[in-house]
Design a protein around this motif. Sequence first.
Motif, short mmCIF file in Angstrom:
data_model
loop_
_atom_site.label_atom_id
_atom_site.label_comp_id
_atom_site.label_asym_id
_atom_site.label_seq_id
_atom_site.Cartn_x
_atom_site.Cartn_y
_atom_site.Cartn_z
N LEU A 177 0.83 -1.19 0.00
CA LEU A 177 0.00 0.00 0.00
C LEU A 177 0.87 1.25 0.00
CD1 LEU A 177 -2.86 1.14 0.10
CD2 LEU A 177 -2.73 1.02 2.59
N LYS A 180 2.22 1.75 -3.45
CA LYS A 180 1.18 2.24 -4.35
C LYS A 180 0.98 3.73 -4.16
CE LYS A 180 -3.46 1.26 -5.84
NZ LYS A 180 -4.68 0.51 -5.63
N ARG A 181 1.01 4.21 -2.92
CA ARG A 181 0.83 5.63 -2.63
C ARG A 181 1.99 6.47 -3.17
NH1 ARG A 181 -1.27 5.08 3.54
NH2 ARG A 181 -3.33 4.29 3.03
N GLN A 183 3.69 5.91 -5.80
CA GLN A 183 3.68 5.96 -7.28
C GLN A 183 2.70 6.91 -7.78
OE1 GLN A 183 3.16 2.00 -8.65
NE2 GLN A 183 5.24 1.42 -8.18
#
Length: 183
Positions: A177, A180-181, A183
């Motif tokens: 997670l 993902k943040r 990126q």
Amino acid sequence: MTVSPQDTLPLHRPIRVESITLRPVPVEVVPEHDALPAIAAYLGVVSVEALKASYSLSRNGERVKLEGMIKAGLHQSCVVSLDAFPVELNVPVKLDFAPEAEIAAMAKPSEDDEIDIEVLLNEEEPPEPIVDGMIDLGTVTLEFLALALDPYPRKPGVAFSEPAPETPAESPFAALLQLKREQ
């Protein structure tokens, strides 16, 4: 041959009831030194260093009155730290004994089929049985000593402290997670 529970006890001191007089008879129960480890195992303690019971016995008819004191020096294991620590016990003893037949007669219910049980708070304990004209003072000593032991012994100065609550572990997906943040 059947083995009675008393045959397994590590301390015996039988006394014949007929040898007890109306005038109090002093009796001491002091186990042999080599019996102390077996007594410790029976009581579930680390060790027994000293044990002495001093009794006064008197008889009135077929009933016997026993009064006295048990003094013991032993080591118990602390429930918190598991360390052995010394314990000194002074246990007062007061018992009445009666023949088995007399106790059985007292315990019989009345002729009515209905059994009525009433609990009286200040009622004295019923007498202990005299078995085959004998009283085993070793059994009395071990029973009262076992009842006097602290079932959850704690070494002086040792306190139980609750462990700090664990912080919840991060989820294995927390790193994903986070990626993902970013990126």
